[in-house]
Write a protein that holds these residues in place. Structure first.
Motif, PDB file in Angstrom:
ATOM      1  N   GLU A 100      37.717  46.473   1.789  1.00 43.22           N
ATOM      2  CA  GLU A 100      37.866  45.076   2.170  1.00 43.22           C
ATOM      3  C   GLU A 100      37.154  44.157   1.182  1.00 43.22           C
ATOM      4  OE1 GLU A 100      36.730  44.218   6.150  1.00 43.22           O
ATOM      5  OE2 GLU A 100      37.876  45.877   7.022  1.00 43.22           O
ATOM      6  N   GLY A 101      37.876  43.130   0.708  1.00 43.75           N
ATOM      7  CA  GLY A 101      37.273  42.135  -0.164  1.00 43.75           C
ATOM      8  C   GLY A 101      36.420  41.158   0.628  1.00 43.75           C
ATOM      9  N   THR A 102      35.448  40.534  -0.054  1.00 47.34           N
ATOM     10  CA  THR A 102      34.535  39.604   0.610  1.00 47.34           C
ATOM     11  C   THR A 102      34.575  38.203   0.021  1.00 47.34           C
ATOM     12  OG1 THR A 102      32.700  40.106  -0.887  1.00 47.34           O
ATOM     13  CG2 THR A 102      32.932  41.498   1.087  1.00 47.34           C
ATOM     14  N   GLY A 103      35.149  38.054  -1.166  1.00 49.59           N
ATOM     15  CA  GLY A 103      35.121  36.772  -1.846  1.00 49.59           C
ATOM     16  C   GLY A 103      33.812  36.478  -2.550  1.00 49.59           C
ATOM     17  N   LEU A 104      32.863  37.421  -2.493  1.00 52.11           N
ATOM     18  CA  LEU A 104      31.539  37.208  -3.086  1.00 52.11           C
ATOM     19  C   LEU A 104      31.518  37.605  -4.566  1.00 52.11           C
ATOM     20  CD1 LEU A 104      29.248  38.661  -0.266  1.00 52.11           C
ATOM     21  CD2 LEU A 104      29.583  36.235  -0.831  1.00 52.11           C
ATOM     22  N   ASP A 105      30.834  36.811  -5.357  1.00 49.16           N
ATOM     23  CA  ASP A 105      30.585  37.137  -6.753  1.00 49.16           C
ATOM     24  C   ASP A 105      29.351  38.039  -6.826  1.00 49.16           C
ATOM     25  OD1 ASP A 105      30.646  36.580  -9.786  1.00 49.16           O
ATOM     26  OD2 ASP A 105      28.620  35.954  -9.187  1.00 49.16           O
ATOM     27  N   PRO A 106      29.415  39.176  -7.534  1.00 52.52           N
ATOM     28  CA  PRO A 106      28.285  40.119  -7.536  1.00 52.52           C
ATOM     29  C   PRO A 106      26.965  39.510  -7.992  1.00 52.52           C
ATOM     30  CG  PRO A 106      30.238  41.176  -8.415  1.00 52.52           C
ATOM     31  CD  PRO A 106      30.587  39.730  -8.242  1.00 52.52           C
ATOM     32  N   ALA A 107      26.966  38.721  -9.058  1.00 54.93           N
ATOM     33  CA  ALA A 107      25.707  38.171  -9.562  1.00 54.93           C
ATOM     34  C   ALA A 107      25.110  37.169  -8.585  1.00 54.93           C
ATOM     35  CB  ALA A 107      25.926  37.515 -10.924  1.00 54.93           C
ATOM     36  N   THR A 108      25.950  36.325  -7.999  1.00 57.58           N
ATOM     37  CA  THR A 108      25.470  35.354  -7.014  1.00 57.58           C
ATOM     38  C   THR A 108      24.896  36.063  -5.793  1.00 57.58           C
ATOM     39  OG1 THR A 108      27.140  33.773  -7.752  1.00 57.58           O
ATOM     40  CG2 THR A 108      26.116  33.378  -5.600  1.00 57.58           C
ATOM     41  N   ALA A 109      25.606  37.100  -5.336  1.00 56.70           N
ATOM     42  CA  ALA A 109      25.118  37.870  -4.191  1.00 56.70           C
ATOM     43  C   ALA A 109      23.791  38.544  -4.518  1.00 56.70           C
ATOM     44  CB  ALA A 109      26.156  38.909  -3.783  1.00 56.70           C
ATOM     45  N   ALA A 110      23.678  39.099  -5.707  1.00 56.99           N
ATOM     46  CA  ALA A 110      22.446  39.787  -6.101  1.00 56.99           C
ATOM     47  C   ALA A 110      21.244  38.852  -6.048  1.00 56.99           C
ATOM     48  CB  ALA A 110      22.604  40.373  -7.503  1.00 56.99           C
ATOM     49  N   GLU A 111      21.430  37.624  -6.490  1.00 60.56           N
ATOM     50  CA  GLU A 111      20.334  36.652  -6.458  1.00 60.56           C
ATOM     51  C   GLU A 111      19.845  36.425  -5.025  1.00 60.56           C
ATOM     52  OE1 GLU A 111      22.193  33.313  -8.319  1.00 60.56           O
ATOM     53  OE2 GLU A 111      21.501  33.879 -10.324  1.00 60.56           O
ATOM     54  N   ARG A 112      20.794  36.331  -4.110  1.00 61.30           N
ATOM     55  CA  ARG A 112      20.405  36.094  -2.714  1.00 61.30           C
ATOM     56  C   ARG A 112      19.610  37.272  -2.154  1.00 61.30           C
ATOM     57  NH1 ARG A 112      24.065  34.701   2.686  1.00 61.30           N
ATOM     58  NH2 ARG A 112      22.278  34.144   3.955  1.00 61.30           N
ATOM     59  N   TYR A 113      20.058  38.496  -2.449  1.00 62.77           N
ATOM     60  CA  TYR A 113      19.363  39.661  -1.900  1.00 62.77           C
ATOM     61  C   TYR A 113      17.983  39.838  -2.519  1.00 62.77           C
ATOM     62  CZ  TYR A 113      23.743  40.650   0.369  1.00 62.77           C
ATOM     63  OH  TYR A 113      24.869  40.551   1.146  1.00 62.77           O
ATOM     64  N   ALA A 114      17.844  39.462  -3.772  1.00 58.22           N
ATOM     65  CA  ALA A 114      16.515  39.505  -4.393  1.00 58.22           C
ATOM     66  C   ALA A 114      15.567  38.568  -3.654  1.00 58.22           C
ATOM     67  CB  ALA A 114      16.621  39.121  -5.864  1.00 58.22           C
ATOM     68  N   GLU A 115      16.060  37.388  -3.280  1.00 57.46           N
ATOM     69  CA  GLU A 115      15.238  36.432  -2.540  1.00 57.46           C
ATOM     70  C   GLU A 115      14.863  36.957  -1.159  1.00 57.46           C
ATOM     71  OE1 GLU A 115      17.627  32.950  -2.483  1.00 57.46           O
ATOM     72  OE2 GLU A 115      17.263  32.458  -4.602  1.00 57.46           O
ATOM     73  N   LEU A 116      15.732  37.792  -0.581  1.00 59.17           N
ATOM     74  CA  LEU A 116      15.493  38.335   0.757  1.00 59.17           C
ATOM     75  C   LEU A 116      14.582  39.567   0.749  1.00 59.17           C
ATOM     76  CD1 LEU A 116      19.084  37.965   2.227  1.00 59.17           C
ATOM     77  CD2 LEU A 116      17.029  36.789   3.047  1.00 59.17           C
ATOM     78  N   GLY A 117      14.182  40.007  -0.438  1.00 54.70           N
ATOM     79  CA  GLY A 117      13.223  41.109  -0.512  1.00 54.70           C
ATOM     80  C   GLY A 117      13.774  42.447  -0.936  1.00 54.70           C
TER      81      GLY A 117
ATOM     82  N   ARG B  26      25.602  41.144 -16.689  1.00 51.55           N
ATOM     83  CA  ARG B  26      25.602  39.892 -15.925  1.00 51.55           C
ATOM     84  C   ARG B  26      24.652  39.990 -14.734  1.00 51.55           C
ATOM     85  NH1 ARG B  26      29.462  37.503 -12.167  1.00 51.55           N
ATOM     86  NH2 ARG B  26      29.194  35.250 -12.253  1.00 51.55           N
ATOM     87  N   LEU B  27      24.664  41.133 -14.051  1.00 54.67           N
ATOM     88  CA  LEU B  27      23.744  41.306 -12.924  1.00 54.67           C
ATOM     89  C   LEU B  27      22.300  41.387 -13.391  1.00 54.67           C
ATOM     90  CD1 LEU B  27      26.174  41.785 -10.983  1.00 54.67           C
ATOM     91  CD2 LEU B  27      24.732  43.489  -9.886  1.00 54.67           C
ATOM     92  N   VAL B  28      22.059  42.126 -14.458  1.00 52.64           N
ATOM     93  CA  VAL B  28      20.699  42.260 -14.984  1.00 52.64           C
ATOM     94  C   VAL B  28      20.135  40.887 -15.338  1.00 52.64           C
ATOM     95  CG1 VAL B  28      19.340  43.147 -16.913  1.00 52.64           C
ATOM     96  CG2 VAL B  28      21.002  44.631 -15.785  1.00 52.64           C
ATOM     97  N   ASP B  29      20.977  40.032 -15.916  1.00 52.67           N
ATOM     98  CA  ASP B  29      20.532  38.687 -16.290  1.00 52.67           C
ATOM     99  C   ASP B  29      20.276  37.804 -15.071  1.00 52.67           C
ATOM    100  OD1 ASP B  29      20.708  39.358 -18.951  1.00 52.67           O
ATOM    101  OD2 ASP B  29      22.661  38.415 -19.263  1.00 52.67           O
ATOM    102  N   ALA B  30      20.928  38.126 -13.949  1.00 59.72           N
ATOM    103  CA  ALA B  30      20.858  37.266 -12.766  1.00 59.72           C
ATOM    104  C   ALA B  30      19.600  37.486 -11.941  1.00 59.72           C
ATOM    105  CB  ALA B  30      22.090  37.468 -11.893  1.00 59.72           C
ATOM    106  N   VAL B  31      19.016  38.682 -11.998  1.00 63.56           N
ATOM    107  CA  VAL B  31      17.888  39.013 -11.114  1.00 63.56           C
ATOM    108  C   VAL B  31      16.755  39.668 -11.890  1.00 63.56           C
ATOM    109  CG1 VAL B  31      19.325  39.260  -9.054  1.00 63.56           C
ATOM    110  CG2 VAL B  31      18.915  41.255 -10.514  1.00 63.56           C
ATOM    111  N   SER B  32      15.561  39.589 -11.319  1.00 63.79           N
ATOM    112  CA  SER B  32      14.390  40.228 -11.937  1.00 63.79           C
ATOM    113  C   SER B  32      14.104  41.598 -11.341  1.00 63.79           C
ATOM    114  CB  SER B  32      13.160  39.332 -11.791  1.00 63.79           C
ATOM    115  OG  SER B  32      12.889  39.077 -10.427  1.00 63.79           O
ATOM    116  N   ILE B  33      14.768  41.933 -10.221  1.00 65.94           N
ATOM    117  CA  ILE B  33      14.581  43.259  -9.629  1.00 65.94           C
ATOM    118  C   ILE B  33      15.465  44.275 -10.364  1.00 65.94           C
ATOM    119  CG2 ILE B  33      13.912  42.381  -7.374  1.00 65.94           C
ATOM    120  CD1 ILE B  33      16.762  42.843  -6.413  1.00 65.94           C
ATOM    121  N   PRO B  34      15.159  45.570 -10.251  1.00 58.83           N
ATOM    122  CA  PRO B  34      15.931  46.580 -10.963  1.00 58.83           C
ATOM    123  C   PRO B  34      17.399  46.611 -10.542  1.00 58.83           C
ATOM    124  CG  PRO B  34      13.857  47.496 -10.188  1.00 58.83           C
ATOM    125  CD  PRO B  34      13.991  46.155  -9.556  1.00 58.83           C
ATOM    126  N   VAL B  35      18.256  46.840 -11.532  1.00 62.88           N
ATOM    127  CA  VAL B  35      19.686  47.053 -11.293  1.00 62.88           C
ATOM    128  C   VAL B  35      20.011  48.494 -11.662  1.00 62.88           C
ATOM    129  CG1 VAL B  35      22.036  46.455 -11.988  1.00 62.88           C
ATOM    130  CG2 VAL B  35      20.314  44.651 -11.699  1.00 62.88           C
TER     131      VAL B  35
END
Length: 243
Positions: free
Chosen positions: A148-165, A190-199
């Motif tokens: 199932e698709g979600t419409g979410l962009d992976p990098a944008t989603a990753a940023e949110r989850y990093a903020e959530l811990g 693109r994901l590595v550039d988006a977040v400071s947590i490990p990918v």
């Protein structure tokens, strides 16, 4: 979670109590590789420091199915080897139960997309214990066993989850997963550039050159399944190439 040095993490994907690999996550494409504990021990013997377990039945059905196989693996793994598990983990209670069992990190996919605050709830009780799985198909995060698709962009989603811990992001490129045709590095970068947590990268690895290419993206690790099970290269050789 440990991020240095970059390493190769063998996948132990479970279906009906056996180790399998699927092509692009499609049911009916199963390649079977026998007993899960035997597989885990093979990778441990070759130097694995982390094992990546996935309850595929759980991912498809929304509940944990291969609990006995997971327990058997955890009981055989030395304390200095990390075990991460995904598939069918839908509640905080599911996650805590698995962490109490001896799993080092739980991997949340569908649950994190449907209820992002679950990441914060688990992380508050067990810091550094949650990895969020972002599986992408045609550049879109997909859930429910990649159906199932979600419409979410992976990098944008990753940023949110990093903020959530979240302690890390597991990024699987479904477009190349299980095909043994090589990796795509741009989505990982693109994901590595988006977040400071490990990918942690996953999908498409067919050679040691693919492993080295993913290291260059800045990813913390790579999960490898089909290439190891099909003998494209050995874990010994991959780890040696990284030295």
């Amino acid at each position: 979670m440990a991020t240095d040095p970059f390493t190769v993490v063998p996948a132990v994907d479970l279906r009906d109590g056996e180790v399998v690999q699927l092509v692009q996550g499609e049911r009916g494409t199963d390649r079977r590789y026998g007993d899960p504990v035997d597989a885990a021990n093979r990778w441990l013997d070759q130097g694995a420091t982390t094992l990546h377990l996935v309850d595929l039945d759980g991912a498809f059905e929304g509940k944990r199915v291969n609990a006995s196989a997971v327990k058997a693996i955890v009981e055989t793994v030395p304390e200095d080897v990390d075990v991460q598990l995904g598939g069918g983990i839908r509640t905080v209670e599911d996650a805590i139960e698995l962490l109490d069992l001896g799993i080092d990190r739980v991997i949340l996919g569908t649950a994190a997309v449907e209820e992002p605050e679950i990441v914060a709830a688990i992380s508050e009780r067990r810091p550094e214990s949650v990895v969020v799985s972002l599986d992408a198909k045609d550049g879109e995060v997909v859930v429910e066993g990649w159906t199932e698709g979600t419409g979410l962009d992976p990098a944008t989603a990753a940023e949110r989850y990093a903020e959530l811990g979240a302690a890390g992001i597991l990024f699987t490129n479904v477009d190349v997963e299980g095909k043994l045709e090589g990796v795509q590095t741009e989505p990982v970068e693109r994901l590595v550039d988006a977040v400071s947590i490990p990918v942690i990268a996953s999908g498409g690895v067919a050679s040691i050159d693919d492993v080295l290419a993913l290291r260059e993206t800045g990813a913390a690790a790579v999960v490898v399944g089909s290439a190891l099970y099909e003998g494209a290269f050995t874990l010994d050789d991959a780890l040696a190439a990284l030295e």
